[in-house]
Write a protein that holds these residues in place. Sequence first.
Motif, short mmCIF file in Angstrom:
data_model
loop_
_atom_site.label_atom_id
_atom_site.label_comp_id
_atom_site.label_asym_id
_atom_site.label_seq_id
_atom_site.Cartn_x
_atom_site.Cartn_y
_atom_site.Cartn_z
N GLY A 8 27.12 -81.36 -22.30
CA GLY A 8 26.75 -81.37 -23.71
C GLY A 8 25.27 -81.19 -23.92
N LYS A 9 24.47 -81.84 -23.07
CA LYS A 9 23.01 -81.70 -23.16
C LYS A 9 22.58 -80.26 -22.93
N LYS A 10 23.21 -79.62 -21.96
CA LYS A 10 22.88 -78.23 -21.66
C LYS A 10 23.23 -77.32 -22.83
N ILE A 11 24.40 -77.55 -23.42
CA ILE A 11 24.82 -76.75 -24.57
C ILE A 11 23.81 -76.90 -25.71
N LYS A 12 23.42 -78.14 -25.99
CA LYS A 12 22.47 -78.40 -27.07
C LYS A 12 21.11 -77.75 -26.78
N GLN A 13 20.64 -77.86 -25.54
CA GLN A 13 19.35 -77.26 -25.17
C GLN A 13 19.37 -75.75 -25.37
N ILE A 14 20.44 -75.11 -24.95
CA ILE A 14 20.54 -73.66 -25.09
C ILE A 14 20.64 -73.28 -26.57
N LYS A 38 29.99 -83.96 -31.17
CA LYS A 38 30.55 -84.84 -30.14
C LYS A 38 30.43 -84.21 -28.76
N ILE A 39 30.62 -82.91 -28.67
CA ILE A 39 30.48 -82.21 -27.39
C ILE A 39 29.04 -82.31 -26.90
N LYS A 41 26.76 -84.50 -27.64
CA LYS A 41 26.39 -85.88 -27.31
C LYS A 41 27.07 -86.36 -26.03
N GLY A 42 28.07 -85.60 -25.57
CA GLY A 42 28.80 -86.02 -24.38
C GLY A 42 29.95 -86.95 -24.69
N ASP A 43 30.27 -87.15 -25.98
CA ASP A 43 31.38 -88.01 -26.36
C ASP A 43 32.72 -87.35 -26.08
N VAL A 44 32.75 -86.01 -26.14
CA VAL A 44 33.96 -85.24 -25.91
C VAL A 44 33.65 -84.16 -24.88
N LEU A 45 34.53 -84.02 -23.91
CA LEU A 45 34.40 -82.93 -22.94
C LEU A 45 35.29 -81.79 -23.41
N PRO A 46 34.72 -80.61 -23.67
CA PRO A 46 35.55 -79.52 -24.18
C PRO A 46 36.46 -78.95 -23.11
N SER A 47 37.58 -78.41 -23.54
CA SER A 47 38.45 -77.71 -22.61
C SER A 47 37.88 -76.31 -22.40
N LEU A 48 38.53 -75.52 -21.61
CA LEU A 48 38.02 -74.21 -21.23
C LEU A 48 37.87 -73.26 -22.43
N ALA A 49 38.88 -73.18 -23.30
CA ALA A 49 38.82 -72.22 -24.41
C ALA A 49 37.63 -72.48 -25.34
N PRO A 50 37.39 -73.72 -25.81
CA PRO A 50 36.21 -73.95 -26.65
C PRO A 50 34.90 -73.70 -25.90
N LEU A 51 34.88 -74.02 -24.62
CA LEU A 51 33.67 -73.80 -23.82
C LEU A 51 33.34 -72.31 -23.75
N PHE A 65 26.53 -73.05 -18.39
CA PHE A 65 26.70 -74.47 -18.68
C PHE A 65 26.98 -75.28 -17.41
N LEU A 66 27.48 -74.61 -16.40
CA LEU A 66 27.90 -75.30 -15.19
C LEU A 66 26.91 -75.16 -14.04
N ASP A 67 25.95 -74.23 -14.17
CA ASP A 67 24.96 -74.01 -13.12
C ASP A 67 24.17 -75.29 -12.87
N ASP A 68 23.89 -75.54 -11.60
CA ASP A 68 23.11 -76.73 -11.28
C ASP A 68 21.96 -76.42 -10.33
N SER A 69 21.74 -75.16 -10.01
CA SER A 69 20.63 -74.84 -9.12
C SER A 69 20.25 -73.38 -9.32
N SER A 70 19.30 -72.95 -8.53
CA SER A 70 18.87 -71.55 -8.61
C SER A 70 19.34 -70.79 -7.38
N ASN A 71 20.40 -71.22 -6.75
CA ASN A 71 20.92 -70.61 -5.53
C ASN A 71 21.43 -69.20 -5.82
N LEU A 72 20.78 -68.21 -5.23
CA LEU A 72 21.21 -66.83 -5.42
C LEU A 72 22.13 -66.36 -4.30
#
Length: 191
Positions: A8-14, A38-39, A41-51, A65-72
Amino acid sequence: MAKKHDLGKKIKQIRESKKVSLEEMAEKTHLDTDQLTKIEKGDVLPSLAPLIKIARALGVRLGTFLDDSSNLGPAIVRANEHEEGVRFSSQQNGSREHLNFLSLAFDKVGRSMEPFLVEIEPGQQSDYMLSSHEGEEFIYVLEGQIEINYGKEVYQLGAGDSIYLDSIVSHNVHAGDHKAAKILAVVYAPY
């Protein structure tokens, strides 16, 4: 590693970096602002289609939204690392089924495909909520039985069976025999 509440934080930042208001994103995704808040804030985890809808509305890859590094280079997730990766769920208000998605490529940036290990918990109802989104999906059943509502058809698959489908057709994946199942799902969602 990214934690589930970081999604949710990543979505908001973007969204904020692209100067897209919550109302604009609601209009583009056809999701209401309350659900989007709610998404974020992290109160709700979205399913794949809304994501996927959120990614398209923001003009980014789903993997952003799922990336966690700069691994190429290649991303390797060892068997004991599945639980450490990014995970999200289909459990929402009113949802009758529950799927836990564990990303298998959280350490790879710039990817076009999203591989997931999906744990499917049995639901109590038979009127499953169908969803659709752009892209394609490949599903391989690892354990148990699943049932897929796809358009007007219903497909039963067991361990070792697979299906490749167009995600734009309304579909739902759920436990086929009211017992837990596990699948490997690879999703391609163009952006």
